[in-house]
Scaffold this motif. Structure first.
Motif, short mmCIF file in Angstrom:
data_model
loop_
_atom_site.label_atom_id
_atom_site.label_comp_id
_atom_site.label_asym_id
_atom_site.label_seq_id
_atom_site.Cartn_x
_atom_site.Cartn_y
_atom_site.Cartn_z
N VAL A 140 0.84 -1.20 0.00
CA VAL A 140 0.00 0.00 0.00
C VAL A 140 0.88 1.25 0.00
O VAL A 140 0.69 2.17 -0.81
CB VAL A 140 -0.94 0.01 1.22
N ALA A 141 1.86 1.28 0.91
CA ALA A 141 2.73 2.45 0.99
C ALA A 141 3.54 2.62 -0.29
O ALA A 141 3.72 3.75 -0.78
CB ALA A 141 3.66 2.31 2.20
N GLU A 164 -9.24 -8.07 8.02
CA GLU A 164 -10.17 -8.12 6.89
C GLU A 164 -9.42 -8.30 5.57
O GLU A 164 -9.83 -9.08 4.71
CB GLU A 164 -11.01 -6.84 6.85
N VAL A 165 -8.31 -7.57 5.43
CA VAL A 165 -7.52 -7.69 4.20
C VAL A 165 -6.91 -9.08 4.09
O VAL A 165 -6.89 -9.68 3.00
CB VAL A 165 -6.42 -6.62 4.17
N LEU A 166 -6.42 -9.60 5.19
CA LEU A 166 -5.79 -10.92 5.15
C LEU A 166 -6.81 -12.00 4.78
O LEU A 166 -6.49 -12.95 4.04
CB LEU A 166 -5.15 -11.23 6.50
N ALA A 192 -3.42 -4.80 -2.02
CA ALA A 192 -3.18 -3.37 -1.80
C ALA A 192 -4.01 -2.53 -2.76
O ALA A 192 -4.63 -1.53 -2.35
CB ALA A 192 -1.69 -3.07 -1.98
N ILE A 193 -4.05 -2.92 -4.02
CA ILE A 193 -4.85 -2.18 -5.00
C ILE A 193 -6.34 -2.27 -4.66
O ILE A 193 -7.06 -1.27 -4.71
CB ILE A 193 -4.56 -2.70 -6.42
N TRP A 194 -6.80 -3.46 -4.31
CA TRP A 194 -8.20 -3.62 -3.90
C TRP A 194 -8.52 -2.72 -2.72
O TRP A 194 -9.54 -2.02 -2.72
CB TRP A 194 -8.47 -5.08 -3.54
N GLU A 231 -11.15 0.49 -2.46
CA GLU A 231 -12.31 0.41 -1.57
C GLU A 231 -12.27 1.39 -0.41
O GLU A 231 -13.28 1.57 0.29
CB GLU A 231 -12.42 -1.02 -1.00
N ASN A 232 -11.14 2.04 -0.18
CA ASN A 232 -10.98 2.85 1.04
C ASN A 232 -10.37 4.22 0.74
O ASN A 232 -9.48 4.68 1.46
CB ASN A 232 -10.12 2.10 2.06
N GLU A 233 -10.89 4.86 -0.29
CA GLU A 233 -10.32 6.15 -0.71
C GLU A 233 -10.40 7.20 0.40
O GLU A 233 -9.47 7.99 0.58
CB GLU A 233 -11.02 6.65 -1.97
#
Length: 355
Positions: free
Chosen positions: A65-66, A309-311, A325-327, A331-333
């Motif tokens: 993500v980073a 949740e991501v895992l 990370a892209i998903w 979903e979390n802008e």
């Protein structure tokens, strides 16, 4: 002739001084213009930013993500270097690793805190401030599972003091008559702590420790036992997909104290793991050269539940950390845009919109 010669020399000296002054002024203008970073605090980092990859999925996810934001929002190249705890810390000292997004602070040696004070690392604060770790068993081991036809196997199991009487329940297939406790992966500080606890709790005569080769192998051992309805005991942590997916119970240990933890590696006294801060840590030379990225990393924040949740998403969709990370970014802008300036957010959005 002598006076004329002296006049010429004097003129030449004045001319050279003026030339030097003008050159110095020109250099000042270049520094303040073309390389404004010298005065306005902007970035002077001119190499790929290396993220330290630990060998568990949540650390990989947060790095990705980073990295996505740093690459597409700030315009830097990034790279990764995989290592376990001790080599990772040394790599940060040696300028080989610039950022770690998931450093489990209380699992680190005491020298880490001394090194932070000495300026060897820059601790940027919590990624998420709550995490849980310890020895877990499937809840059906204690309570049974009527729907699955599983009878309680260790009905009186509550704490580590109860484990000796249930060694045969947690049978080691390679050493019948003794139980097996699954530790973490070799090279993890938590694995060494888990091993030391076996001695401190007087379990070495009734249990063997087992080191799986990877996080995946550890989770597979539990998942396989769970599907069969077999007993299993071992080191786990939250957030992790397996702890979020399965019904598990943590075995009680003596309450954590600082005095106990100071001698945890001795094998003479043990206690529960502390609640661990999971922080973002940076290399100091990188931090000084890229302040705008450091500001983003200081703002980077998640929770144990969000990470779990991501895992689970990664397992359910068979996604890589990069795909997850892209998903998550899509979903979390509202979350990640609060970490960065609008121009950076625009760059990330544009990348996410590309096919």
């Amino acid at each position: 002739m002598s006076l004329l010669r002296h006049s010429r020399l004097r003129f030449l000296a004045i001319f050279m001084v003026l030339a030097l002054v003008l050159a110095a002024c020109g250099n000042d203008e270049d520094t303040n213009g073309d390389n404004g970073a010298a005065t306005d605090g902007a970035a002077t980092w001119d190499q790929p930013i290396v993220f330290g990859d630990f060998n568990w999925d949540s650390a990989l996810f947060h790095n990705r993500v980073a990295q996505y934001i740093v690459e597409n929002g700030y315009g830097y190249e990034t790279d990764t270097l995989a290592a376990t705890t001790a080599p990772m810390l040394q790599g940060m000292k040696d300028d080989q690793v610039h950022v770690v997004t998931e450093m489990w602070i209380e699992n680190l040696p005491d020298s880490y805190h001394e090194d932070v004070e000495a300026g060897e690392y820059v601790d940027l604060g919590a990624n998420y401030s709550e995490s849980i770790q310890g020895w877990f068993v499937p809840t059906y081991v204690i309570e049974g599972d009527e729907e699955r036809g599983i009878e309680p196997m260790a009905p009186d199991l509550q704490s580590v003091e109860d484990l000796p009487q249930y060694a045969e329940v947690f049978n080691d297939p390679e050493d019948p008559g003794k139980g097996r406790i699954y530790h973490g992966v070799g090279g993890w500080e938590a694995t060494e702590i888990s091993q030391a606890k076996v001695d401190a709790y007087g379990l070495a005569d009734t249990y063997n420790g087992f080191l799986p080769g990877s996080e995946a192998a550890l989770f597979t051992s539990l998942q396989s036992a769970y599907q069969r309805g077999d007993a299993w005991i071992g080191y786990l942590w939250m957030p992790s997909w397996v702890a979020a997916q399965l019904d598990l119970t943590m075995v009680e240990e003596p309450e954590y104290t600082d005095d106990c933890w100071d001698q945890i590696m001795s094998g003479e006294e043990a206690c529960a793991f502390p609640n661990v801060r999971v922080n973002v840590v940076a290399n100091p030379r990188f931090a000084a050269a890229a302040p705008e990225v450091i500001e983003f990393l200081e703002n980077y924040e998640s929770t144990m539940d969000e990470t779990s949740e991501v895992l689970l998403y990664m397992v359910d969709t068979d996604s890589t950390a990069e795909e997850a990370a892209i998903w998550w970014l899509q979903e979390n802008e509202d979350t990640w845009t609060s970490w960065v300036p609008e121009d950076v957010a625009e760059g990330v959005r544009a990348a996410l919109d590309r096919p």
